[in-house]
Design an enzyme around this catalytic site. Structure first.
Site, PDB file in Angstrom:
ATOM      1  N   ARG A 247       0.854  -1.186   0.000  1.00  0.00           N
ATOM      2  CA  ARG A 247       0.000   0.000   0.000  1.00  0.00           C
ATOM      3  C   ARG A 247       0.892   1.238   0.000  1.00  0.00           C
ATOM      4  O   ARG A 247       1.898   1.285   0.715  1.00  0.00           O
ATOM      5  CB  ARG A 247      -0.912   0.034   1.233  1.00  0.00           C
ATOM      6  CG  ARG A 247      -2.113  -0.898   1.150  1.00  0.00           C
ATOM      7  CD  ARG A 247      -3.118  -0.488   0.074  1.00  0.00           C
ATOM      8  NE  ARG A 247      -4.278  -1.369   0.026  1.00  0.00           N
ATOM      9  CZ  ARG A 247      -4.390  -2.430  -0.782  1.00  0.00           C
ATOM     10  NH1 ARG A 247      -3.426  -2.740  -1.612  1.00  0.00           N
ATOM     11  NH2 ARG A 247      -5.490  -3.166  -0.774  1.00  0.00           N
ATOM     12  N   ASP A 271       4.386  -0.373  -7.000  1.00  0.00           N
ATOM     13  CA  ASP A 271       3.134  -0.726  -7.678  1.00  0.00           C
ATOM     14  C   ASP A 271       1.995   0.068  -7.060  1.00  0.00           C
ATOM     15  O   ASP A 271       0.883   0.076  -7.582  1.00  0.00           O
ATOM     16  CB  ASP A 271       2.860  -2.224  -7.533  1.00  0.00           C
ATOM     17  CG  ASP A 271       1.622  -2.641  -8.311  1.00  0.00           C
ATOM     18  OD1 ASP A 271       1.518  -2.251  -9.496  1.00  0.00           O
ATOM     19  OD2 ASP A 271       0.745  -3.328  -7.748  1.00  0.00           O
ATOM     20  N   GLU A 276      -2.384   7.552  -5.056  1.00  0.00           N
ATOM     21  CA  GLU A 276      -2.873   6.850  -6.252  1.00  0.00           C
ATOM     22  C   GLU A 276      -4.369   7.009  -6.491  1.00  0.00           C
ATOM     23  O   GLU A 276      -4.828   6.903  -7.634  1.00  0.00           O
ATOM     24  CB  GLU A 276      -2.524   5.351  -6.179  1.00  0.00           C
ATOM     25  CG  GLU A 276      -3.286   4.561  -5.124  1.00  0.00           C
ATOM     26  CD  GLU A 276      -2.963   3.065  -5.161  1.00  0.00           C
ATOM     27  OE1 GLU A 276      -1.780   2.723  -5.044  1.00  0.00           O
ATOM     28  OE2 GLU A 276      -3.911   2.261  -5.317  1.00  0.00           O
ATOM     29  N   HIS A 308      -0.741  -0.069  -9.704  1.00  0.00           N
ATOM     30  CA  HIS A 308      -1.446  -1.025  -8.831  1.00  0.00           C
ATOM     31  C   HIS A 308      -1.997  -2.209  -9.645  1.00  0.00           C
ATOM     32  O   HIS A 308      -3.205  -2.435  -9.707  1.00  0.00           O
ATOM     33  CB  HIS A 308      -2.582  -0.323  -8.066  1.00  0.00           C
ATOM     34  CG  HIS A 308      -2.938  -1.008  -6.775  1.00  0.00           C
ATOM     35  ND1 HIS A 308      -3.310  -0.337  -5.656  1.00  0.00           N
ATOM     36  CD2 HIS A 308      -2.957  -2.328  -6.426  1.00  0.00           C
ATOM     37  CE1 HIS A 308      -3.567  -1.191  -4.679  1.00  0.00           C
ATOM     38  NE2 HIS A 308      -3.352  -2.415  -5.128  1.00  0.00           N
TER      39      HIS A 308
HETATM   40  P1  NAI Z   1      -1.495 -11.100   5.121  1.00  0.00           P
HETATM   41  O1  NAI Z   1      -2.494 -10.613   6.104  1.00  0.00           O
HETATM   42  O2  NAI Z   1      -1.465 -12.552   4.763  1.00  0.00           O
HETATM   43  O3  NAI Z   1      -0.025 -10.701   5.629  1.00  0.00           O
HETATM   44  C1  NAI Z   1       0.316  -9.452   6.148  1.00  0.00           C
HETATM   45  C2  NAI Z   1       1.462  -9.659   7.121  1.00  0.00           C
HETATM   46  O4  NAI Z   1       1.902  -8.383   7.571  1.00  0.00           O
HETATM   47  C3  NAI Z   1       1.070 -10.478   8.355  1.00  0.00           C
HETATM   48  O5  NAI Z   1       1.975 -11.545   8.559  1.00  0.00           O
HETATM   49  C4  NAI Z   1       1.130  -9.450   9.467  1.00  0.00           C
HETATM   50  O6  NAI Z   1       1.488 -10.014  10.727  1.00  0.00           O
HETATM   51  C5  NAI Z   1       2.205  -8.518   8.936  1.00  0.00           C
HETATM   52  N1  NAI Z   1       2.262  -7.249   9.647  1.00  0.00           N
HETATM   53  C6  NAI Z   1       1.239  -6.562  10.226  1.00  0.00           C
HETATM   54  N2  NAI Z   1       1.729  -5.468  10.836  1.00  0.00           N
HETATM   55  C7  NAI Z   1       3.062  -5.460  10.627  1.00  0.00           C
HETATM   56  C8  NAI Z   1       4.106  -4.587  11.022  1.00  0.00           C
HETATM   57  N3  NAI Z   1       3.858  -3.500  11.757  1.00  0.00           N
HETATM   58  N4  NAI Z   1       5.364  -4.884  10.635  1.00  0.00           N
HETATM   59  C9  NAI Z   1       5.626  -5.979   9.902  1.00  0.00           C
HETATM   60  N5  NAI Z   1       4.677  -6.859   9.526  1.00  0.00           N
HETATM   61  C10 NAI Z   1       3.409  -6.596   9.875  1.00  0.00           C
HETATM   62  O7  NAI Z   1      -1.679 -10.203   3.835  1.00  0.00           O
HETATM   63  P2  NAI Z   1      -1.218 -10.540   2.336  1.00  0.00           P
HETATM   64  O8  NAI Z   1      -2.310 -11.256   1.621  1.00  0.00           O
HETATM   65  O9  NAI Z   1       0.132 -11.130   2.357  1.00  0.00           O
HETATM   66  O10 NAI Z   1      -1.167  -9.062   1.719  1.00  0.00           O
HETATM   67  C11 NAI Z   1      -0.218  -8.104   2.144  1.00  0.00           C
HETATM   68  C12 NAI Z   1      -0.626  -6.741   1.621  1.00  0.00           C
HETATM   69  O11 NAI Z   1      -0.474  -6.733   0.198  1.00  0.00           O
HETATM   70  C13 NAI Z   1      -2.104  -6.386   1.844  1.00  0.00           C
HETATM   71  O12 NAI Z   1      -2.274  -5.764   3.083  1.00  0.00           O
HETATM   72  C14 NAI Z   1      -2.425  -5.460   0.706  1.00  0.00           C
HETATM   73  O13 NAI Z   1      -2.334  -4.131   1.178  1.00  0.00           O
HETATM   74  C15 NAI Z   1      -1.349  -5.734  -0.327  1.00  0.00           C
HETATM   75  N6  NAI Z   1      -1.884  -6.219  -1.593  1.00  0.00           N
HETATM   76  C16 NAI Z   1      -1.516  -5.565  -2.740  1.00  0.00           C
HETATM   77  C17 NAI Z   1      -1.977  -5.996  -3.976  1.00  0.00           C
HETATM   78  C18 NAI Z   1      -1.565  -5.327  -5.253  1.00  0.00           C
HETATM   79  O14 NAI Z   1      -2.192  -5.565  -6.318  1.00  0.00           O
HETATM   80  N7  NAI Z   1      -0.527  -4.502  -5.280  1.00  0.00           N
HETATM   81  C19 NAI Z   1      -2.925  -7.128  -4.069  1.00  0.00           C
HETATM   82  C20 NAI Z   1      -3.191  -7.783  -2.818  1.00  0.00           C
HETATM   83  C21 NAI Z   1      -2.697  -7.318  -1.622  1.00  0.00           C
END
Ligand code: NAI
Length: 360
Positions: A247, A271, A276, A308
């Site tokens: 994000r 990305d 954005e 994105h």
């Molecule tokens: P997820 O929920 O499986 O993993 C997120 C991880 O971040 C978790 O392990 C969590 O403990 C960790 N986390 C939370 N707070 C943290 C902190 N302060 N410091 C370090 N780690 C921390 O989520 P997933 O599916 O892996 O997605 C990650 C992010 O990717 C989403 O939040 C979303 O914003 C982004 N995303 C972007 C896309 C794109 O098209 N560019 C598409 C899908 C998701």
């Protein structure tokens, strides 16, 4: 029932229409009971100004840059909307407290091809590191000079993964395949990252100081907003590359421009971008773009920006559409929904099982 879909592009229409037909038998192709779901597509985003167009809909379906702040949710609720279906994983654009207060059902699609995003982060690293984006343009102009295209071999390099959830671990698996050493920082440790990927958890400062490539995969929250700022950028290994497919708000754009200008940062692949919402997913090529920070970023040869699109694969679009229809089905039948961020009213179905057709 009517579902108003905002920020709907042609590909959203294609995949959502098809998922609706499969889930609710709207093409009446079999003897499976039919639930009439009318999809009303709006190309424009959901904002306070456009919220009244949801009048008559029981649910809205939205994407990453739609506005789901308190005033918009109140306006939707007043028009009769009872459910918000996010066709994405991140939910930083939703005022969950307001949704709870209004008794709205809010669900997301928490996992859709995490590999799609992970592979895109790797594509950005490979492009920027080996300068294939510049080579592509040069060759088209008959310029076969290699000057300025020098890259670094990934094997043996240290990669820092910030956030080892589904996408972070999928990314780590790929980078391990390249022969990289893996470090991570997360508030929850993943056994896969340590076991399968052979990675090691370290404090953020240590990760930033040791990594040649840093990739962000944690959600945007009040704690993570601007996690890459003047202070943390200064902790990065000189010449390292920063990648953000998570994000935009994770990075302070002003600080990253300063780090690029003083050549502390070796490369930046984005990305996502904090501003954005005003630009991405639309064609502004004939307009004057008044975002000076974004425009400044586009002038650096070692910055790569995409709009994105990391999620944008056929597989992910199918999974998003199917997940959205599953969530809608749970909402309609008053069932506990595993993807709900706010459950709303459980046990109060808006339709009866197998009813034909329903109108809400
Ligand atoms: P997820 O929920 O499986 O993993 C997120 C991880 O971040 C978790 O392990 C969590 O403990 C960790 N986390 C939370 N707070 C943290 C902190 N302060 N410091 C370090 N780690 C921390 O989520 P997933 O599916 O892996 O997605 C990650 C992010 O990717 C989403 O939040 C979303 O914003 C982004 N995303 C972007 C896309 C794109 O098209 N560019 C598409 C899908 C998701």
């Amino acid at each position: 029932m009517k579902l108003a879909v905002f920020s709907a592009k042609p590909y959203d229409k294609q995949y959502l229409t098809s998922a609706r037909e499969t889930k609710f038998n709207n093409n009446k192709s079999s003897s499976t009971p039919t639930t009439d779901i009318e999809l009303v597509y709006h190309e424009f985003a959901l904002t306070l100004e456009t919220a009244p167009t949801a009048q008559g809909a029981s649910a809205v379906c939205v994407f990453v840059n739609d506005d789901l702040g308190g005033p918009v949710l109140e306006s939707l609720h007043a028009s009769g909307v009872r459910a918000v279906l996010l066709r994405c994983a991140g939910f930083n654009n939703v005022d969950l407290e307001a949704a709870r207060r209004l008794g709205l059902f809010v669900a997301r699609v928490p996992s859709y091809s995490p590999e799609a995003v992970a592979e895109f982060a790797v594509a950005q690293i490979q492009t920027l590191n080996r300068n294939t984006h510049r080579a592509y343009n040069r060759v088209r102009e008959g310029n076969f000079s290699l000057q300025g295209l020098l890259g670094r071999t990934l094997r043996g390099k240290t990669v820092g993964v910030v956030g080892t959830g589904k996408i972070g671990v999928a990314f780590a698996r790929i980078m391990r395949g390249f022969g990289c050493r893996l470090l991570a920082h997360d508030v929850i440790e993943s056994p896969e990252f340590v076991g399968e990927c052979g990675g090691k958890y370290v404090p953020l400062e240590e990760l930033l100081g040791a990594s040649d490539f840093v990739s962000l995969h944690c959600p945007l929250t009040e704690k993570t907003r601007y996690m890459m700022n003047d202070h943390t950028l200064e902790q990065m290994k000189p010449g390292a590359m920063l990648v953000n497919t998570s994000r935009g708000g994770l990075i302070d754009t002003r600080a990253v421009i300063a780090a690029l200008k003083r050549k502390r940062l070796g490369g930046l692949a984005l990305d996502v971008y904090e501003g954005e919402g005003a630009l991405f997913y639309n064609d502004h090529s004939g307009h004057i773009i008044d975002d000076d920070e974004l425009m400044r970023l586009t002038t650096f040869p070692n910055v790569l920006i995409c709009g994105h699109q990391a999620f944008f694969t056929e597989e992910a679009l199918r999974e998003i559409a199917e997940g959205t229809m599953e969530n809608l089905d749970d909402f309609l039948h008053g069932r506990q929904c595993k993807n709900a961020l706010v459950q709303g009213q459980v046990g109060k179905p808006l339709v009866q099982e197998g009813s034909v057709p329903i109108r809400i």
